[in-house]
Design a protein around this motif. Structure first.
Motif, short mmCIF file in Angstrom:
data_model
loop_
_atom_site.label_atom_id
_atom_site.label_comp_id
_atom_site.label_asym_id
_atom_site.label_seq_id
_atom_site.Cartn_x
_atom_site.Cartn_y
_atom_site.Cartn_z
N ARG A 24 -5.95 0.90 -4.51
CA ARG A 24 -5.52 0.26 -3.27
C ARG A 24 -5.71 -1.25 -3.30
NH1 ARG A 24 -7.80 4.04 1.66
NH2 ARG A 24 -7.70 6.06 0.58
N THR A 25 -5.03 -1.90 -4.20
CA THR A 25 -4.97 -3.36 -4.19
C THR A 25 -3.50 -3.75 -4.27
OG1 THR A 25 -5.05 -3.67 -6.60
CG2 THR A 25 -7.16 -3.50 -5.43
N GLU A 26 -3.16 -4.87 -3.66
CA GLU A 26 -1.76 -5.29 -3.68
C GLU A 26 -1.29 -5.54 -5.11
OE1 GLU A 26 -0.29 -8.15 -0.91
OE2 GLU A 26 -1.68 -7.53 0.68
N ALA A 80 2.10 -3.82 2.97
CA ALA A 80 2.33 -5.25 2.74
C ALA A 80 3.22 -5.47 1.53
CB ALA A 80 0.99 -5.97 2.56
N VAL A 81 2.96 -4.74 0.45
CA VAL A 81 3.78 -4.88 -0.75
C VAL A 81 5.20 -4.40 -0.50
CG1 VAL A 81 4.12 -4.03 -3.11
CG2 VAL A 81 1.84 -4.72 -2.35
N SER A 87 1.84 -3.49 -6.62
CA SER A 87 3.01 -4.24 -7.11
C SER A 87 3.34 -3.84 -8.54
CB SER A 87 2.75 -5.75 -7.03
OG SER A 87 2.62 -6.17 -5.69
N ARG A 99 7.31 -6.73 1.58
CA ARG A 99 7.68 -7.92 0.83
C ARG A 99 8.72 -7.63 -0.27
NH1 ARG A 99 2.85 -9.16 -0.60
NH2 ARG A 99 2.87 -8.29 -2.71
N ASP A 115 -0.06 3.94 -5.11
CA ASP A 115 -1.30 3.35 -4.61
C ASP A 115 -2.56 4.17 -4.89
OD1 ASP A 115 -0.58 5.36 -2.86
OD2 ASP A 115 -0.06 3.98 -1.24
N GLN A 160 -2.41 -2.27 2.33
CA GLN A 160 -1.99 -2.95 1.10
C GLN A 160 -0.61 -2.46 0.63
OE1 GLN A 160 -4.77 -1.21 1.64
NE2 GLN A 160 -6.59 -2.21 0.76
N THR A 161 -0.40 -1.14 0.73
CA THR A 161 0.89 -0.57 0.32
C THR A 161 2.01 -1.10 1.21
OG1 THR A 161 -0.25 1.45 -0.37
CG2 THR A 161 2.14 1.57 -0.12
#
Length: 258
Positions: free
Chosen positions: A183-185, A217-218, A189, A221, A180, A214-215
């Protein structure tokens, strides 16, 4: 006649199996995940403990919840490591090249007291400090005396930390992928897929991330999908065993850190 035909068929099949190249069986692909900078925010950091697998919790000593969160992580069955501040990091625990060994030891002792249940350490920042051969040699000998391992975060291409650990055969491993820096999903990803591809290519990959929303959340998932992608998610101790202290191609040559 039928019996002879069956026997001949079985012999042919056995010969075919023996003739298959060794590489036809998919090799193992191992992944390890370390989350840095923990101890600052309990609700946020508890999301790390809830991730579905062997996350390593790297806790900073100069955070308000360092001791409490180390205890929580230990109770949750996670491996705890000390996220040791090193120059250009600042603060009461930070290591700087101009400090004498006595002061480095004093700060290390204080950091270990603040973060209990540690199995090892990795460096927080440290681009200047990890380039110091004498200090890194002292640190590796100290960790060996304490029966702790070292993870080189490799915040600089000039690091000699893993090299010094390898010289005395200290249990250690080096980071391959930062998840990261961006810092964007979408970027996180992509970095996760880079780590997965690297694990398939060289057999293993060590990832470091941070408890950014963001980290997390990825990871929440994507981590449950690792098995379907042919990945064995293992803890940091297992990774050290898998790599047997050898440098990967990105870190050195013929298993030796450069």
């Amino acid at each position: 006649m039928l019996l002879r035909f069956v026997c001949a068929l079985l012999c042919c099949l056995a010969g075919f199996a023996q003739a298959e190249p060794a590489g036809s069986t998919p090799h193992k692909a191992y992944l390890t995940l370390i989350i840095d900078d923990l101890g600052q925010n309990l609700p946020r950091d508890r999301r790390v403990l809830a991730l579905p697998g062997p996350v390593t919790a790297a806790i900073m000593p100069d955070t308000p919840h360092a001791t409490e969160f180390a205890r929580e992580a230990h109770r949750a069955g996670k491996i705890v490591i000390l996220h040791m501040p090193m120059d250009p990091a600042t603060g009461p625990y930070a290591w700087h090249p101009e400090l004498p060994i006595e002061e480095l030891q004093k700060r290390l002792n204080a950091a270990f007291e603040k973060v209990p249940f540690t199995a090892g350490i990795n460096n927080h920042m440290g681009s200047r400090m990890t380039a110091q051969p004498a200090a890194m040699a002292w640190l590796m000998a100290e960790l060996q005396h304490r029966h702790k391992f070292f993870v080189d975060s490799r915040t600089s291409a000039q690091t000699v930390a893993a090299q010094q650990a390898q010289k005395i055969d200290l249990a250690s491993v080096s980071r391959d992928v930062f998840l990261d820096d961006e810092r964007t999903e979408a970027a996180i990803s992509t970095q996760l897929q880079t780590a997965i591809a690297l694990a398939h290519k060289q057999g293993s990959a060590v990832m470091i991330g941070h408890p950014y929303p963001q980290t997390l959340a990825v990871l929440e998932r994507e981590l449950p999908r690792l098995k379907a992608q042919g990945i064995d998610w293992i803890d940091i101790r297992q990774m050290i065993s898998v790599r047997s202290n050898r440098a990967m191609a990105g870190h050195g040559k013929d298993g030796v850190y450069r």
